[in-house]
Design an enzyme around this catalytic site. Sequence first.
Site, PDB file in Angstrom:
ATOM      1  N   CYS A   1      58.362  52.953  -1.607  1.00  0.00           N
ATOM      2  CA  CYS A   1      58.926  52.429  -2.848  1.00  0.00           C
ATOM      3  C   CYS A   1      57.924  52.609  -3.992  1.00  0.00           C
ATOM      4  CB  CYS A   1      59.345  50.973  -2.665  1.00  0.00           C
ATOM      5  SG  CYS A   1      60.402  50.350  -3.993  1.00  0.00           S
TER       6      CYS A   1
ATOM      7  N   ASP B   1      57.481  41.765  -1.889  1.00  0.00           N
ATOM      8  CA  ASP B   1      58.371  40.954  -2.735  1.00  0.00           C
ATOM      9  C   ASP B   1      58.193  39.480  -2.410  1.00  0.00           C
ATOM     10  OD1 ASP B   1      59.818  43.776  -2.598  1.00  0.00           O
ATOM     11  OD2 ASP B   1      60.431  42.713  -4.426  1.00  0.00           O
TER      12      ASP B   1
HETATM   13  O1  RI2 Z   1      54.937  43.854  -7.720  1.00  0.00           O
HETATM   14  P1  RI2 Z   1      54.825  45.280  -7.249  1.00  0.00           P
HETATM   15  O2  RI2 Z   1      53.602  45.505  -6.406  1.00  0.00           O
HETATM   16  O3  RI2 Z   1      54.951  46.244  -8.403  1.00  0.00           O
HETATM   17  O4  RI2 Z   1      56.109  45.599  -6.363  1.00  0.00           O
HETATM   18  C1  RI2 Z   1      56.400  44.884  -5.203  1.00  0.00           C
HETATM   19  C2  RI2 Z   1      57.719  45.302  -4.654  1.00  0.00           C
HETATM   20  O5  RI2 Z   1      58.743  45.154  -5.638  1.00  0.00           O
HETATM   21  C3  RI2 Z   1      59.694  46.217  -5.470  1.00  0.00           C
HETATM   22  O6  RI2 Z   1      60.994  45.752  -5.476  1.00  0.00           O
HETATM   23  P2  RI2 Z   1      62.171  46.326  -6.453  1.00  0.00           P
HETATM   24  O7  RI2 Z   1      61.990  47.796  -6.680  1.00  0.00           O
HETATM   25  O8  RI2 Z   1      62.060  45.512  -7.756  1.00  0.00           O
HETATM   26  O9  RI2 Z   1      63.440  46.002  -5.739  1.00  0.00           O
HETATM   27  C4  RI2 Z   1      59.322  46.924  -4.188  1.00  0.00           C
HETATM   28  O10 RI2 Z   1      59.912  46.349  -3.053  1.00  0.00           O
HETATM   29  C5  RI2 Z   1      57.823  46.747  -4.213  1.00  0.00           C
HETATM   30  O11 RI2 Z   1      57.207  46.964  -2.961  1.00  0.00           O
END
Ligand code: RI2
Length: 306
Positions: free
Chosen positions: A124, A193
């Site tokens: 991701c 998350d």
């Molecule tokens: O806070 P940071 O480290 O940037 O991201 C943490 C997590 O947030 C994201 O969720 P989404 O894309 O918003 O569903 C991903 O799952 C990623 O690993």
Amino acid sequence: MDDLQIIADKIRTMEIRGAGRIAVAASAALRDYAKTLRSLNIEEFNRNIDEAAKTLVDTRPTAVSLPNAVALTKRHSSTNVYDAIDEIVSNSDEFIKNAEEALGKIGRIGAERIHDGDVIMTHCNSHAAISIIKTAFDQGKNISVIATESRPRRQGFITIRELNDYGIPTTLIVDSAVRLTMKEVDLVVVGADSISVNGALINKIGTSQLAMAAQEARRNLIVAAETYKFSPRTLLGEMVEIEDRGSEEVIDPEILEELPNVKVRNPAFDVTPAEYIDLIITEVGALPPAMAYTIIKDHLGLEMLP
Ligand SMILES: O=P(O)(O)OC[C@H]1O[C@H](OP(=O)(O)O)[C@H](O)[C@@H]1O
């Protein structure tokens, strides 16, 4: 509440995304909204703030960074609206400053785990995980990255662009190539998350597949997570809700309409049990998942609980 509603909509549609980014955006939105409520009495003020907090928290259910940020921002002990606004503004400024500093600290602590020549797999798009990778690169380590596409929203494309622009050699793979590719990998680094009190990681769908493949190949998996991504409510036995998103993210709605016997499921996150995790890199240190309770108690405070 118009401006706050705009931010809430951007979080819901993922125009603003990433567990850390949505927390910072929500905290700033609540702070700015509080400043517009000067003419109210304290009861009306508190009611409006609670409603606004709920609007923000209801946008996405899984990343605990969001309710944690909102709870830390809105708490105040004033009986006078002007003082309450001052408290909320200072809470938010502190939260945002700490969140920004945490990314740098996580980068420095996590980079200790990366060695010259390492191939790192990530999933991701996590700002915290990328902070570790960039810091290791800045230290002159000759590293490369394997990044998953991360269907259905393809946040892997954000990751490969960011790493490309930083000059880090990067390979893009589809999610189903994780196990085959794992033998080329030295270390898996992912974001978070939510982290529950038992040390389980809730992160982008497919993370547990990376974890299982890593364990099978005897590779370590480390998680990059600010302390505000630990979930206090899991101490009450609550489970972290896994967000189900719309089928249109997975398949063209017109095609789906032609297939009356087909339904689509689009869970956005999955759960990786603690035993698959080597370390959680926080801004207060590199910790084993078994220390999740201590983080919740010492860095979020049990008063976060209802
Ligand atoms: O806070 P940071 O480290 O940037 O991201 C943490 C997590 O947030 C994201 O969720 P989404 O894309 O918003 O569903 C991903 O799952 C990623 O690993």
